[in-house]
Design a protein around this motif. Structure first.
Motif, PDB file in Angstrom:
ATOM      1  N   SER A  93       0.812  -1.225   0.000  1.00 24.85           N
ATOM      2  CA  SER A  93       0.000   0.000   0.000  1.00 24.85           C
ATOM      3  C   SER A  93       0.841   1.269   0.000  1.00 24.85           C
ATOM      4  N   ALA A  94       2.096   1.191   0.400  1.00 23.00           N
ATOM      5  CA  ALA A  94       2.961   2.374   0.428  1.00 23.00           C
ATOM      6  C   ALA A  94       3.551   2.696  -0.939  1.00 23.00           C
ATOM      7  N   TRP A  99       5.689   6.082  -5.380  1.00 26.00           N
ATOM      8  CA  TRP A  99       5.972   6.115  -6.818  1.00 26.00           C
ATOM      9  C   TRP A  99       5.460   7.408  -7.452  1.00 26.00           C
ATOM     10  N   ILE A 100       4.268   7.840  -7.076  1.00 23.53           N
ATOM     11  CA  ILE A 100       3.703   9.068  -7.657  1.00 23.53           C
ATOM     12  C   ILE A 100       4.578  10.275  -7.322  1.00 23.53           C
ATOM     13  N   LEU A 104       6.822  12.478  -9.938  1.00 22.53           N
ATOM     14  CA  LEU A 104       6.621  13.920 -10.106  1.00 22.53           C
ATOM     15  C   LEU A 104       7.933  14.675  -9.917  1.00 22.53           C
ATOM     16  N   LEU A 105       8.712  14.294  -8.918  1.00 18.27           N
ATOM     17  CA  LEU A 105      10.012  14.939  -8.700  1.00 18.27           C
ATOM     18  C   LEU A 105      10.955  14.687  -9.881  1.00 18.27           C
ATOM     19  N   ALA A 106      10.983  13.454 -10.362  1.00 18.04           N
ATOM     20  CA  ALA A 106      11.834  13.132 -11.510  1.00 18.04           C
ATOM     21  C   ALA A 106      11.361  13.870 -12.761  1.00 18.04           C
ATOM     22  N   ALA A 161      17.112   8.412  -5.670  1.00 16.77           N
ATOM     23  CA  ALA A 161      17.137   9.494  -4.683  1.00 16.77           C
ATOM     24  C   ALA A 161      15.746  10.104  -4.531  1.00 16.77           C
ATOM     25  N   TYR A 162      15.016  10.213  -5.634  1.00 18.31           N
ATOM     26  CA  TYR A 162      13.649  10.727  -5.549  1.00 18.31           C
ATOM     27  C   TYR A 162      12.719   9.721  -4.861  1.00 18.31           C
ATOM     28  N   LEU A 163      12.952   8.430  -5.095  1.00 18.19           N
ATOM     29  CA  LEU A 163      12.197   7.412  -4.353  1.00 18.19           C
ATOM     30  C   LEU A 163      12.494   7.527  -2.857  1.00 18.19           C
TER      31      LEU A 163
END
Length: 180
Positions: A93-94, A99-100, A104-106, A161-163
Motif C-alpha cells: 500500500s505504500a 511512486w507518484i 513527479l520529482l523526476a 534518490a527521488y524514491l
C-alpha cells in the motif's frame, strides 16, 4: 518506531546519498536490509502476528512494476531493486504514493534539464558569460573530477534518490511508528 520503518529511513538516506553522488544503489545495502526485514517479518509471524502477506506482495509489486522501465533502458537496475525492498519494508500500500511523488520529482527534474538551455539563452550576455566561466571552473575542479570518476560515465536522473525522498515524506506523513 518499529524496525521496518527505521530500516526504510536508514536505507533511504544511504540510497539518496549514493545515487546523488555516484548514481549507484548499493546491492550490499539492499541485500542486508532485505535479509533483516525478512528475519523481522518471520520472527513477528512466528510469535503470533499476522502473516506478512502485504510485505511480500509489496516486494513482488515493487519489483514487477518498475522492471519494464529497466527492460527498455529508462531506469537502472538499482532503482528497481530499491523499490522492491521498499515494498518489502513498508508493504504494497505504500508503493503507489511513493511512486507518484518520486515520478513527479523526476519529471520536474527532467523538465528543468530540458528547459535549462533555453533559459540560459534568454539571460543577458554578461550573465551567460559568467555562467559559462563558473561552469568551466567547476568542471575542471578536483571535486567535479572525483564526481565524474565515481559515476564512471553514468548519467541520468537520480530516480532512486527521488524514491528515497518520497519514502521519507511518506513515513513522516503517515507517522509510521506503531505498525511493523
Amino acid at each position: 518506531m518499529s524496525l521496518l520503518p527505521v530500516l526504510a529511513v536508514l536505507l533511504s538516506a544511504q540510497v539518496a546519498t549514493s545515487d546523488l553522488y555516484a548514481r549507484r544503489v548499493s546491492n550490499r545495502w539492499l541485500v542486508c536490509v532485505a535479509v533483516l526485514a525478512t528475519g523481522a517479518l518471520l520472527w513477528s509471524w512466528m510469535t503470533g502476528a499476522a502473516f506478512p502477506g502485504m510485505h511480500l506482495l509489496g516486494l513482488l509489486v515493487g519489483l514487477l512494476s518498475l522492471l519494464p522501465f529497466y527492460a527498455i533502458g529508462w531506469m537502472g537496475a538499482g532503482d528497481v531493486k530499491y523499490f522492491a525492498v521498499l515494498g518489502l519494508l513498508l508493504g504494497a500500500s505504500a508503493l503507489l504514493p511513493i511512486w507518484i511523488v518520486a515520478s513527479l520529482l523526476a519529471g520536474l527534474h527532467a523538465t528543468v534539464v530540458v528547459l535549462a538551455p533555453g533559459l540560459r539563452a534568454s539571460l543577458p550576455l554578461r550573465a551567460q558569460l559568467l555562467q559559462a566561466r563558473v561552469r568551466e571552473h567547476w568542471q575542471t575542479g578536483p571535486a567535479a573530477q572525483r564526481l565524474q570518476a565515481l559515476r564512471q560515465g553514468r548519467t541520468g536522473i537520480p530516480y532512486a534518490a527521488y524514491l528515497a525522498a518520497a519514502t521519507l515524506g511518506y513515513l513522516l506523513w503517515q507517522g509510521r511508528g506503531a505498525a511493523p
